[in-house]
Design an enzyme around this catalytic site. Sequence first.
Site, PDB file in Angstrom:
ATOM      1  N   HIS A  99      -0.077   0.219   6.046  1.00 42.11           N
ATOM      2  CA  HIS A  99       1.099   0.018   6.889  1.00 42.11           C
ATOM      3  C   HIS A  99       0.918  -1.075   7.928  1.00 42.11           C
ATOM      4  O   HIS A  99       1.895  -1.475   8.579  1.00 42.11           O
ATOM      5  CB  HIS A  99       1.500   1.337   7.562  1.00 42.11           C
ATOM      6  CG  HIS A  99       2.974   1.510   7.686  1.00 42.11           C
ATOM      7  ND1 HIS A  99       3.593   2.740   7.801  1.00 42.11           N
ATOM      8  CD2 HIS A  99       3.995   0.602   7.701  1.00 42.11           C
ATOM      9  CE1 HIS A  99       4.897   2.584   7.887  1.00 42.11           C
ATOM     10  NE2 HIS A  99       5.165   1.295   7.836  1.00 42.11           N
ATOM     11  N   ASP A 226       6.883   4.658   4.351  1.00 44.69           N
ATOM     12  CA  ASP A 226       5.512   5.074   4.066  1.00 44.69           C
ATOM     13  C   ASP A 226       5.593   6.293   3.154  1.00 44.69           C
ATOM     14  O   ASP A 226       6.231   7.293   3.508  1.00 44.69           O
ATOM     15  CB  ASP A 226       4.809   5.420   5.385  1.00 44.69           C
ATOM     16  CG  ASP A 226       3.317   5.679   5.219  1.00 44.69           C
ATOM     17  OD1 ASP A 226       2.921   6.240   4.175  1.00 44.69           O
ATOM     18  OD2 ASP A 226       2.561   5.346   6.139  1.00 44.69           O
ATOM     19  N   ASP A 228       3.629   8.552   2.625  1.00 44.81           N
ATOM     20  CA  ASP A 228       3.104   9.812   3.143  1.00 44.81           C
ATOM     21  C   ASP A 228       4.161  10.585   3.939  1.00 44.81           C
ATOM     22  O   ASP A 228       3.901  11.712   4.377  1.00 44.81           O
ATOM     23  CB  ASP A 228       1.814   9.625   3.937  1.00 44.81           C
ATOM     24  CG  ASP A 228       1.969   8.934   5.285  1.00 44.81           C
ATOM     25  OD1 ASP A 228       3.064   8.976   5.862  1.00 44.81           O
ATOM     26  OD2 ASP A 228       0.965   8.357   5.774  1.00 44.81           O
ATOM     27  N   GLU A 271       1.446   2.276   1.545  1.00 46.54           N
ATOM     28  CA  GLU A 271       0.451   3.353   1.503  1.00 46.54           C
ATOM     29  C   GLU A 271       0.377   4.100   0.172  1.00 46.54           C
ATOM     30  O   GLU A 271      -0.082   5.242   0.113  1.00 46.54           O
ATOM     31  CB  GLU A 271       0.663   4.340   2.660  1.00 46.54           C
ATOM     32  CG  GLU A 271       0.510   3.714   4.049  1.00 46.54           C
ATOM     33  CD  GLU A 271      -0.929   3.413   4.474  1.00 46.54           C
ATOM     34  OE1 GLU A 271      -1.857   3.792   3.733  1.00 46.54           O
ATOM     35  OE2 GLU A 271      -1.112   2.802   5.543  1.00 46.54           O
TER      36      GLU A 271
END
Length: 299
Positions: A99, A226, A228, A271
């Site tokens: 990131h 992202d 995640d 990511e």
Amino acid sequence: MKELRIIGVPSDLGQGRRGVDMGPSAIRYAGLSTALEQLGYTVKDLGNINVPTPEMNELNRNSKLRYLHEVKEVAENLSAIIRSVTENGHLPIVLGGDHSIAIGSLAGMAQSSQNYGVIWFDAHGDMNTADTTPSGNIHGMPLAVSLGYGDPSLVALGGLTQKVQAKNVVLVGIRSIDSDEANLIREAGIRCYTMAEIDRRGMAEVMAEAIQIATDGTDGIHLSLDLDALDPMFAPGVGTPVNGGVTYREGHLAMEMLAASGALVSVDVVEVNPILDDGNRTAQMAVELVESLFGKTVL
């Protein structure tokens, strides 16, 4: 309909775990260009930015800004490409990589238009600085840098110390924030939607507000996505997974609402770590979310 430009940034310099440098290849392998072309877009893949590997560089293991010089160089290169793409009227899709690459994305956008909002779709706040970071990994700092906090050489990148106004920045999906980082988020005045708030209010209501904040007086929205942010059940191949994240349908609803807003001007997809993945599921999830972001619907 804007033409789309794909830019790969195979960097794992800002991340503590190796493998996200293969993220752009994994997302391409999952069929990103074809999926977007099938939605009617003209897509051109500009290839990858050259990124040095950790093996090519000496690292100060005690540094609070790991690979600072290399991260800055990558960000400068990406910034120039983003500026060129947007000034030609095209929409950039940046594939990470960790990131930290968003430092370059937002710097490039700011050079084209200093009037855009940001939706930061992430499990983490990415608002650390060298004074607050527990790891020294710069992938935990890009939003802070873009708001004018942190290392002066990163903050000044592109000639503007503040790339976006905090009043137009929204964090969505947050569930893992360091205590000092939380203080900076409050100090900056950023609207932060944690998973607890999403649970209580629902993704539709949260995203409606997020879009309103990010578009209030701006020319559009940069989405920093992202993977995640998603629960590890749906996106296992990320470097810093956190349980209790956004579900498959919540993720798609968020992207569908952004598509319907017509306000998207640029996007990072970061990511994805194929080494930690299961059959490229996370890269496939990334492609599916981007499809929804660019208008794919059931009917």
